[in-house]
Design a protein around this motif. Structure first.
Motif, PDB file in Angstrom:
ATOM      1  N   ALA A  38       8.738   6.236 -11.614  1.00 16.57           N
ATOM      2  CA  ALA A  38       8.449   7.622 -11.032  1.00 16.57           C
ATOM      3  C   ALA A  38       6.756   6.688 -10.561  1.00 16.57           C
ATOM      4  N   THR A  39       6.750   5.329 -10.287  1.00 14.51           N
ATOM      5  CA  THR A  39       6.137   4.154  -9.293  1.00 14.51           C
ATOM      6  C   THR A  39       6.620   4.690  -7.969  1.00 14.51           C
ATOM      7  N   GLU A  40       7.790   5.133  -7.633  1.00 13.05           N
ATOM      8  CA  GLU A  40       8.473   5.511  -6.547  1.00 13.05           C
ATOM      9  C   GLU A  40       8.000   6.931  -6.100  1.00 13.05           C
ATOM     10  N   ALA A  41       7.980   8.171  -6.528  1.00 15.57           N
ATOM     11  CA  ALA A  41       7.428   8.997  -6.567  1.00 15.57           C
ATOM     12  C   ALA A  41       6.432   8.838  -6.234  1.00 15.57           C
ATOM     13  N   ALA A  42       4.723   8.419  -7.269  1.00 15.27           N
ATOM     14  CA  ALA A  42       4.024   8.379  -6.626  1.00 15.27           C
ATOM     15  C   ALA A  42       3.355   7.771  -5.611  1.00 15.27           C
ATOM     16  N   LYS A  43       4.264   7.107  -4.808  1.00 17.34           N
ATOM     17  CA  LYS A  43       4.487   6.413  -3.577  1.00 17.34           C
ATOM     18  C   LYS A  43       4.676   7.304  -2.094  1.00 17.34           C
ATOM     19  N   ARG A  44       5.675   8.131  -3.190  1.00 16.69           N
ATOM     20  CA  ARG A  44       5.517   9.141  -1.756  1.00 16.69           C
ATOM     21  C   ARG A  44       4.672   9.785  -1.864  1.00 16.69           C
ATOM     22  N   ARG A  45       4.472  10.834  -2.850  1.00 22.22           N
ATOM     23  CA  ARG A  45       3.610  11.981  -2.633  1.00 22.22           C
ATOM     24  C   ARG A  45       2.273  11.564  -2.418  1.00 22.22           C
ATOM     25  N   LEU A  46       1.808  10.096  -2.035  1.00 23.53           N
ATOM     26  CA  LEU A  46       0.833   9.010  -1.202  1.00 23.53           C
ATOM     27  C   LEU A  46       0.800   9.465  -0.238  1.00 23.53           C
ATOM     28  N   ALA A  47       2.107   8.935   0.517  1.00 24.37           N
ATOM     29  CA  ALA A  47       2.752   8.609   2.237  1.00 24.37           C
ATOM     30  C   ALA A  47       2.327   9.910   2.602  1.00 24.37           C
ATOM     31  N   SER A  48       2.514  10.879   2.234  1.00 23.17           N
ATOM     32  CA  SER A  48       3.210  12.165   2.312  1.00 23.17           C
ATOM     33  C   SER A  48       1.661  13.061   2.961  1.00 23.17           C
ATOM     34  N   ALA A  49       0.494  12.351   2.782  1.00 20.95           N
ATOM     35  CA  ALA A  49      -0.392  12.677   2.730  1.00 20.95           C
ATOM     36  C   ALA A  49      -1.703  11.233   3.951  1.00 20.95           C
ATOM     37  N   PRO A  50      -0.524  10.646   4.886  1.00 15.49           N
ATOM     38  CA  PRO A  50      -1.344  10.071   6.014  1.00 15.49           C
ATOM     39  C   PRO A  50      -2.657  10.045   6.790  1.00 15.49           C
ATOM     40  N   GLY A  51      -3.705   9.000   6.067  1.00  9.27           N
ATOM     41  CA  GLY A  51      -4.601   9.196   6.712  1.00  9.27           C
ATOM     42  C   GLY A  51      -5.993   9.211   5.571  1.00  9.27           C
ATOM     43  N   SER A  52      -5.220  10.142   3.988  1.00 13.05           N
ATOM     44  CA  SER A  52      -5.879  10.259   3.044  1.00 13.05           C
ATOM     45  C   SER A  52      -6.297   8.718   2.197  1.00 13.05           C
ATOM     46  N   ALA A  57       2.407   2.057   6.945  1.00 15.55           N
ATOM     47  CA  ALA A  57       1.926   3.230   8.060  1.00 15.55           C
ATOM     48  C   ALA A  57       0.903   4.189   8.315  1.00 15.55           C
ATOM     49  N   GLY A  58       1.322   4.529   7.241  1.00 13.07           N
ATOM     50  CA  GLY A  58      -0.179   5.959   6.673  1.00 13.07           C
ATOM     51  C   GLY A  58      -1.371   6.068   6.137  1.00 13.07           C
ATOM     52  N   ALA A  59      -1.593   4.658   6.738  1.00 12.80           N
ATOM     53  CA  ALA A  59      -2.843   4.441   5.545  1.00 12.80           C
ATOM     54  C   ALA A  59      -4.079   4.545   6.658  1.00 12.80           C
ATOM     55  N   ALA A  60      -5.388   5.016   5.970  1.00  8.25           N
ATOM     56  CA  ALA A  60      -5.976   5.141   6.929  1.00  8.25           C
ATOM     57  C   ALA A  60      -6.459   3.642   7.041  1.00  8.25           C
ATOM     58  N   GLY A  61      -6.194   2.733   6.804  1.00  9.81           N
ATOM     59  CA  GLY A  61      -6.984   1.242   6.892  1.00  9.81           C
ATOM     60  C   GLY A  61      -6.337   0.758   5.593  1.00  9.81           C
ATOM     61  N   VAL A  62      -6.051  -0.886   5.917  1.00 11.36           N
ATOM     62  CA  VAL A  62      -5.751  -1.663   4.869  1.00 11.36           C
ATOM     63  C   VAL A  62      -7.056  -3.451   4.214  1.00 11.36           C
ATOM     64  N   VAL A  63      -7.328  -3.029   3.765  1.00  9.47           N
ATOM     65  CA  VAL A  63      -7.864  -4.597   3.036  1.00  9.47           C
ATOM     66  C   VAL A  63      -7.201  -5.250   2.044  1.00  9.47           C
ATOM     67  N   THR A  64      -7.602  -6.735   3.397  1.00  9.75           N
ATOM     68  CA  THR A  64      -6.828  -7.797   2.525  1.00  9.75           C
ATOM     69  C   THR A  64      -7.258  -8.765   2.665  1.00  9.75           C
ATOM     70  N   VAL A  65      -7.239  -9.961   1.934  1.00 10.98           N
ATOM     71  CA  VAL A  65      -8.130 -11.182   1.888  1.00 10.98           C
ATOM     72  C   VAL A  65      -7.154 -12.186   3.266  1.00 10.98           C
ATOM     73  N   ASN A  66      -5.971 -12.121   3.211  1.00 14.89           N
ATOM     74  CA  ASN A  66      -5.456 -13.355   4.183  1.00 14.89           C
ATOM     75  C   ASN A  66      -3.745 -12.536   4.340  1.00 14.89           C
ATOM     76  N   SER A  67      -3.038 -11.996   3.439  1.00 17.65           N
ATOM     77  CA  SER A  67      -2.206 -11.223   3.430  1.00 17.65           C
ATOM     78  C   SER A  67      -1.000 -11.295   4.680  1.00 17.65           C
ATOM     79  N   THR A  68       0.127 -11.742   4.678  1.00 17.40           N
ATOM     80  CA  THR A  68       0.797 -11.124   5.651  1.00 17.40           C
ATOM     81  C   THR A  68       0.781  -9.424   6.492  1.00 17.40           C
ATOM     82  N   VAL A  69       0.800  -9.574   5.329  1.00 23.00           N
ATOM     83  CA  VAL A  69       0.923  -7.364   5.254  1.00 23.00           C
ATOM     84  C   VAL A  69      -0.145  -7.028   6.609  1.00 23.00           C
ATOM     85  N   GLY A  70      -1.129  -7.969   6.230  1.00 28.97           N
ATOM     86  CA  GLY A  70      -2.326  -7.996   7.378  1.00 28.97           C
ATOM     87  C   GLY A  70      -1.615  -7.576   8.537  1.00 28.97           C
ATOM     88  N   LEU A  71      -0.543  -8.194   9.234  1.00 26.11           N
ATOM     89  CA  LEU A  71      -0.134  -8.263   9.809  1.00 26.11           C
ATOM     90  C   LEU A  71       1.034  -7.188  10.550  1.00 26.11           C
TER      91      LEU A  71
END
Length: 307
Positions: A86-100, A183-197
């Motif tokens: 269910a978690t992976e399905a939710a991630k796919r649904r979210l990614a299917s609407a890039p920029g949202s 890749a489909g995110a409108a933006g990423v907020v992080t403290v200082n994670s390497t995910v930011g890079l």
């Protein structure tokens, strides 16, 4: 990756440094499976626990006893297995609407980089700041809080997000952010994670809440967090290419800590780096952010729950 790094933060200096190095080889070569990490981690902590009487003044960098972390893993494993599909399905649904949607990738609560190089002694304070700012922004996007792949489950992140009653405007998903989701995110907020890079390399706007080596003018969003939700600023592609080239050339060696192949690759790279050229980085640190001039003390919360 911290404020103590001598890697430059000035764009002009980064460009000049990048000119000294060839195009970096970013192809992945080594992978450390979870079982190997566990095979090193468990004997280490068992030995540390048994030897504690010999070193009564030793202080761990982590917040929780390692056996408490193991208990969290064991307790939460059945639930995670049951909800993985269910978690992976939710991630796919979210990614299917890039920029949202915006992403807030959680860091481990025990991450010393978060505690020592940001204004937050408790990672929940960072999450509350981001969620409250998002709630007040009136943004029509959604906010996805993504759990760290190695989160042991000792903090109930859903309970923290639920304090703001955002309904389906905010959701909490476990297991880390996939490349497609990032890749489909409108933006990423992080403290200082390497995910930011990682997000910057995909052209995604990033706002840091702490000190990070990639927090450079022209790469990360320089305005306030409240304005990020309305007008996130993407990185300069040319500067990003120079940043990656300079970072890899000046500071990185392919290899790893776990496994003979990874260790041999690292040792070979170290020798080549030491013998090939002098240190290319400035000898002095830049200005240290005011919030990080002293170590931030952390008082373990009394409401930690497993689940």
């Amino acid at each position: 990756m911290t404020r103590c790094s001598r890697f430059p933060r000035d764009p002009a200096t980064i460009r000049a440094l990048a000119a000294r190095f060839p195009e970096p080889d970013l192809a992945p070569r080594l992978h450390t499976p979870f079982w190997r990490l566990a095979a090193h981690d468990i004997p280490y902590h068992v030995a540390a626990a048994l030897g504690r009487p010999l070193y009564p003044h030793y202080q761990r960098h982590g917040l929780y006893h390692p056996f408490a972390e193991y208990a969290g893993w064991v307790w939460n494993a059945p639930r995670r297995l049951a909800t993985r599909r269910a978690t992976e399905a939710a991630k796919r649904r979210l990614a299917s609407a890039p920029g949202s949607y915006f992403l807030f990738p959680l860091q481990l609560a025990t991450d010393f980089q978060l505690r020592a190089h940001s204004p937050f002694a408790d990672p929940r304070d960072a999450l509350r700041l981001a969620v409250r700012s998002f709630a007040d922004s009136g943004s029509e996007h959604r906010l996805a809080i993504i759990g760290h792949p190695l989160d042991e489950g000792l903090i109930n992140w859903r309970r923290v997000v639920g304090e703001y009653r955002l309904g389906d405007r905010a959701l909490v998903l476990e297991g880390g952010a996939s490349d497609q989701l990032l890749a489909g995110a409108a933006g990423v907020v992080t403290v200082n994670s390497t995910v930011g890079l990682s997000a910057l390399r995909r052209g995604v706007p990033v706002k840091t809440l702490g000190a990070a080596i990639y927090d450079v003018a022209g790469l990360t969003h320089r305005g306030a967090l409240d304005g990020f939700w309305r007008n996130p600023r993407p990185p300069d592609p040319a500067l990003l290419d120079d940043f990656v080239r300079a970072l890899v050339g000046a500071t990185q060696v392919k290899g790893g800590f776990h496994g003979r192949e990874a260790q041999e690759a690292a040792l070979t790279g170290f020798v080549e780096r030491l013998e090939s050229a002098p240190d290319p980085l400035p000898r002095h640190l830049g200005r240290i952010p005011a919030f990080a001039e002293t170590a931030i003390q952390y008082d373990p919360p009394n409401d930690v729950s497993i689940g």
